[in-house]
Design a protein around this motif. Structure first.
Motif, PDB file in Angstrom:
ATOM      1  N   GLY A 100       0.818  -1.208   0.000  1.00  0.00           N
ATOM      2  CA  GLY A 100       0.000   0.000   0.000  1.00  0.00           C
ATOM      3  C   GLY A 100       0.848   1.253   0.000  1.00  0.00           C
ATOM      4  N   ALA A 101       0.386   2.265   0.726  1.00  0.00           N
ATOM      5  CA  ALA A 101       1.052   3.565   0.770  1.00  0.00           C
ATOM      6  C   ALA A 101       1.066   4.092   2.194  1.00  0.00           C
ATOM      7  CB  ALA A 101       0.339   4.555  -0.138  1.00  0.00           C
ATOM      8  N   ALA A 102       2.154   4.797   2.555  1.00  0.00           N
ATOM      9  CA  ALA A 102       2.265   5.497   3.836  1.00  0.00           C
ATOM     10  C   ALA A 102       2.190   6.988   3.526  1.00  0.00           C
ATOM     11  CB  ALA A 102       3.569   5.144   4.539  1.00  0.00           C
ATOM     12  N   ILE A 103       1.128   7.626   3.974  1.00  0.00           N
ATOM     13  CA  ILE A 103       0.857   9.027   3.647  1.00  0.00           C
ATOM     14  C   ILE A 103       1.261   9.909   4.823  1.00  0.00           C
ATOM     15  CG2 ILE A 103      -0.970  10.648   3.005  1.00  0.00           C
ATOM     16  CD1 ILE A 103      -2.539   8.007   2.124  1.00  0.00           C
ATOM     17  N   PRO A 104       2.162  10.891   4.608  1.00  0.00           N
ATOM     18  CA  PRO A 104       2.554  11.784   5.718  1.00  0.00           C
ATOM     19  C   PRO A 104       1.403  12.713   6.091  1.00  0.00           C
ATOM     20  CG  PRO A 104       3.585  12.471   3.676  1.00  0.00           C
ATOM     21  CD  PRO A 104       2.849  11.204   3.372  1.00  0.00           C
ATOM     22  N   ILE A 105       1.220  12.941   7.405  1.00  0.00           N
ATOM     23  CA  ILE A 105       0.128  13.785   7.874  1.00  0.00           C
ATOM     24  C   ILE A 105       0.614  15.126   8.403  1.00  0.00           C
ATOM     25  CG2 ILE A 105      -1.695  14.002   9.625  1.00  0.00           C
ATOM     26  CD1 ILE A 105      -2.215  11.070   9.316  1.00  0.00           C
ATOM     27  N   GLY A 135      -0.306  -9.739  16.640  1.00  0.00           N
ATOM     28  CA  GLY A 135       0.473  -9.873  15.412  1.00  0.00           C
ATOM     29  C   GLY A 135       1.850  -9.252  15.517  1.00  0.00           C
ATOM     30  N   LEU A 136       2.746  -9.750  14.687  1.00  0.00           N
ATOM     31  CA  LEU A 136       4.113  -9.250  14.578  1.00  0.00           C
ATOM     32  C   LEU A 136       4.420  -9.110  13.097  1.00  0.00           C
ATOM     33  CD1 LEU A 136       6.871  -8.703  16.042  1.00  0.00           C
ATOM     34  CD2 LEU A 136       7.389 -11.113  15.608  1.00  0.00           C
ATOM     35  N   ARG A 137       4.993  -7.957  12.705  1.00  0.00           N
ATOM     36  CA  ARG A 137       5.304  -7.769  11.292  1.00  0.00           C
ATOM     37  C   ARG A 137       6.561  -6.926  11.140  1.00  0.00           C
ATOM     38  NH1 ARG A 137       2.158  -3.757  12.567  1.00  0.00           N
ATOM     39  NH2 ARG A 137       2.375  -1.705  11.633  1.00  0.00           N
ATOM     40  N   TYR A 138       7.171  -7.062   9.976  1.00  0.00           N
ATOM     41  CA  TYR A 138       8.237  -6.173   9.536  1.00  0.00           C
ATOM     42  C   TYR A 138       7.610  -5.289   8.474  1.00  0.00           C
ATOM     43  CZ  TYR A 138      12.442  -4.411   7.356  1.00  0.00           C
ATOM     44  OH  TYR A 138      13.419  -3.581   6.858  1.00  0.00           O
ATOM     45  N   GLU A 139       7.776  -3.976   8.600  1.00  0.00           N
ATOM     46  CA  GLU A 139       7.175  -3.074   7.613  1.00  0.00           C
ATOM     47  C   GLU A 139       8.229  -2.119   7.082  1.00  0.00           C
ATOM     48  OE1 GLU A 139       3.349  -0.076   7.171  1.00  0.00           O
ATOM     49  OE2 GLU A 139       3.295  -1.783   8.538  1.00  0.00           O
ATOM     50  N   GLY A 140       8.174  -1.869   5.782  1.00  0.00           N
ATOM     51  CA  GLY A 140       9.083  -0.927   5.143  1.00  0.00           C
ATOM     52  C   GLY A 140       8.313   0.076   4.312  1.00  0.00           C
ATOM     53  N   TRP A 141       8.749   1.331   4.380  1.00  0.00           N
ATOM     54  CA  TRP A 141       8.171   2.401   3.561  1.00  0.00           C
ATOM     55  C   TRP A 141       9.271   2.913   2.661  1.00  0.00           C
ATOM     56  CZ3 TRP A 141       5.861   5.488   8.247  1.00  0.00           C
ATOM     57  CH2 TRP A 141       4.827   4.746   8.816  1.00  0.00           C
ATOM     58  N   THR A 142       9.170   2.647   1.380  1.00  0.00           N
ATOM     59  CA  THR A 142      10.201   2.995   0.415  1.00  0.00           C
ATOM     60  C   THR A 142       9.760   4.196  -0.408  1.00  0.00           C
ATOM     61  OG1 THR A 142      10.835   0.672   0.274  1.00  0.00           O
ATOM     62  CG2 THR A 142      11.599   2.116  -1.484  1.00  0.00           C
ATOM     63  N   SER A 143      10.640   5.193  -0.482  1.00  0.00           N
ATOM     64  CA  SER A 143      10.378   6.355  -1.337  1.00  0.00           C
ATOM     65  C   SER A 143      11.658   6.679  -2.087  1.00  0.00           C
ATOM     66  CB  SER A 143       9.915   7.558  -0.513  1.00  0.00           C
ATOM     67  OG  SER A 143      10.927   7.968   0.376  1.00  0.00           O
ATOM     68  N   LYS A 151      17.866   7.763  -5.964  1.00  0.00           N
ATOM     69  CA  LYS A 151      18.230   7.192  -4.679  1.00  0.00           C
ATOM     70  C   LYS A 151      16.960   6.761  -3.964  1.00  0.00           C
ATOM     71  CE  LYS A 151      20.566   8.312  -0.392  1.00  0.00           C
ATOM     72  NZ  LYS A 151      21.221   9.339   0.383  1.00  0.00           N
ATOM     73  N   SER A 152      16.910   5.525  -3.522  1.00  0.00           N
ATOM     74  CA  SER A 152      15.761   5.039  -2.766  1.00  0.00           C
ATOM     75  C   SER A 152      16.155   4.905  -1.313  1.00  0.00           C
ATOM     76  CB  SER A 152      15.306   3.676  -3.277  1.00  0.00           C
ATOM     77  OG  SER A 152      14.743   3.801  -4.550  1.00  0.00           O
ATOM     78  N   THR A 153      15.245   5.269  -0.437  1.00  0.00           N
ATOM     79  CA  THR A 153      15.459   5.108   0.994  1.00  0.00           C
ATOM     80  C   THR A 153      14.254   4.372   1.565  1.00  0.00           C
ATOM     81  OG1 THR A 153      14.440   7.235   1.459  1.00  0.00           O
ATOM     82  CG2 THR A 153      16.830   7.214   1.201  1.00  0.00           C
ATOM     83  N   THR A 154      14.492   3.566   2.579  1.00  0.00           N
ATOM     84  CA  THR A 154      13.420   2.817   3.223  1.00  0.00           C
ATOM     85  C   THR A 154      13.426   3.085   4.719  1.00  0.00           C
ATOM     86  OG1 THR A 154      13.513   1.062   1.574  1.00  0.00           O
ATOM     87  CG2 THR A 154      12.463   0.516   3.669  1.00  0.00           C
ATOM     88  N   PHE A 155      12.283   3.496   5.241  1.00  0.00           N
ATOM     89  CA  PHE A 155      12.077   3.606   6.678  1.00  0.00           C
ATOM     90  C   PHE A 155      11.457   2.288   7.094  1.00  0.00           C
ATOM     91  CE2 PHE A 155       9.705   4.626  10.495  1.00  0.00           C
ATOM     92  CZ  PHE A 155      10.607   5.407  11.193  1.00  0.00           C
ATOM     93  N   SER A 156      12.112   1.548   7.987  1.00  0.00           N
ATOM     94  CA  SER A 156      11.627   0.215   8.337  1.00  0.00           C
ATOM     95  C   SER A 156      11.464   0.073   9.846  1.00  0.00           C
ATOM     96  CB  SER A 156      12.589  -0.848   7.822  1.00  0.00           C
ATOM     97  OG  SER A 156      13.884  -0.648   8.347  1.00  0.00           O
ATOM     98  N   PHE A 157      10.568  -0.838  10.228  1.00  0.00           N
ATOM     99  CA  PHE A 157      10.325  -1.058  11.650  1.00  0.00           C
ATOM    100  C   PHE A 157       9.685  -2.425  11.882  1.00  0.00           C
ATOM    101  CE2 PHE A 157       6.786   1.300   9.843  1.00  0.00           C
ATOM    102  CZ  PHE A 157       5.662   0.612  10.278  1.00  0.00           C
ATOM    103  N   ILE A 158       9.765  -2.860  13.145  1.00  0.00           N
ATOM    104  CA  ILE A 158       9.102  -4.067  13.611  1.00  0.00           C
ATOM    105  C   ILE A 158       7.851  -3.599  14.342  1.00  0.00           C
ATOM    106  CG2 ILE A 158       9.249  -6.093  15.112  1.00  0.00           C
ATOM    107  CD1 ILE A 158      11.236  -6.182  12.783  1.00  0.00           C
ATOM    108  N   GLY A 159       6.689  -4.107  13.950  1.00  0.00           N
ATOM    109  CA  GLY A 159       5.429  -3.700  14.558  1.00  0.00           C
ATOM    110  C   GLY A 159       4.793  -4.822  15.351  1.00  0.00           C
ATOM    111  N   ILE A 160       4.290  -4.474  16.535  1.00  0.00           N
ATOM    112  CA  ILE A 160       3.552  -5.414  17.377  1.00  0.00           C
ATOM    113  C   ILE A 160       2.130  -4.882  17.499  1.00  0.00           C
ATOM    114  CG2 ILE A 160       3.370  -6.470  19.662  1.00  0.00           C
ATOM    115  CD1 ILE A 160       6.425  -6.003  19.924  1.00  0.00           C
ATOM    116  N   ARG A 161       1.166  -5.731  17.208  1.00  0.00           N
ATOM    117  CA  ARG A 161      -0.233  -5.314  17.170  1.00  0.00           C
ATOM    118  C   ARG A 161      -1.043  -6.113  18.188  1.00  0.00           C
ATOM    119  NH1 ARG A 161      -1.030  -6.807  12.324  1.00  0.00           N
ATOM    120  NH2 ARG A 161      -1.850  -8.834  12.810  1.00  0.00           N
ATOM    121  N   LEU A 162      -1.935  -5.411  18.898  1.00  0.00           N
ATOM    122  CA  LEU A 162      -2.903  -6.056  19.776  1.00  0.00           C
ATOM    123  C   LEU A 162      -4.266  -5.460  19.467  1.00  0.00           C
ATOM    124  CD1 LEU A 162      -3.727  -7.910  22.087  1.00  0.00           C
ATOM    125  CD2 LEU A 162      -3.185  -6.057  23.663  1.00  0.00           C
TER     126      LEU A 162
END
Length: 168
Positions: A100-105, A135-143, A151-162
């Protein structure tokens, strides 16, 4: 005939909607910008068969800025919107992938391409068809940005969901 079989398969698998909280821990170079992110989400699931589902997810996440030598980097708020597939390995355990897409607010950043593989489990509630979702996921936002070269950069993180899931 094809339409009837699709609707029969959808009715055979339970569809649901859930909401909850997320704690996100930036990884790699992303941890220089933020130590933690907090957010909330809404997630819908449409069963295609007993093993496969389509998912749609919308959330708002605030990545808190870090302090460096008394100066604080700004917090960044994003609204990731993703869709994907979920595969159940058994009744309560699943693996999934979403795009999908990560939209800055709260800043003038660019919308990023979002991708997230993950795993999770359901814990049934007593006397109800509703469930808790962990849930547990690895998520990356590439722009990409152009500065003499691509040049591509990725903001990445480990997410824990309840979350809490309601059957539809």
């Amino acid at each position: 005939m094809f339409t009837v079989s699709i609707f029969t398969a959808v009715n055979a698998q339970q569809s649901n909607i859930g909401f909850g909280t997320e704690v996100n821990f930036p990884s790699g170079n992303s941890s220089n910008a933020s130590a933690v992110g907090l957010g909330g989400y809404v997630k819908a699931e449409l069963g295609l068969s007993p093993k496969f589902s389509l998912t749609a997810n919308g959330s708002v996440t605030n990545f808190f800025g870090r302090r460096f030598f008394g100066a604080k980097s700004p917090s960044r708020v994003y609204a990731p919107v993703k869709a994907g597939f979920k595969y159940y390995t058994d009744e309560n355990f699943y693996v999934e992938g979403q795009l999908g897409a990560a939209i800055p607010i709260n800043h003038d950043g660019k919308t990023s391409f979002a991708w997230a593989p993950g795993i999770g489990t359901y814990i049934k509630t007593r006397g109800s068809a509703n469930k808790f979702d962990i849930g547990l996921r690895y998520e990356g936002w590439t722009s990409s940005s152009v500065v003499n070269t691509n040049k591509s950069t990725t903001f990445s993180f480990i997410g824990i969901r309840l979350g809490y899931v309601f059957g539809l």
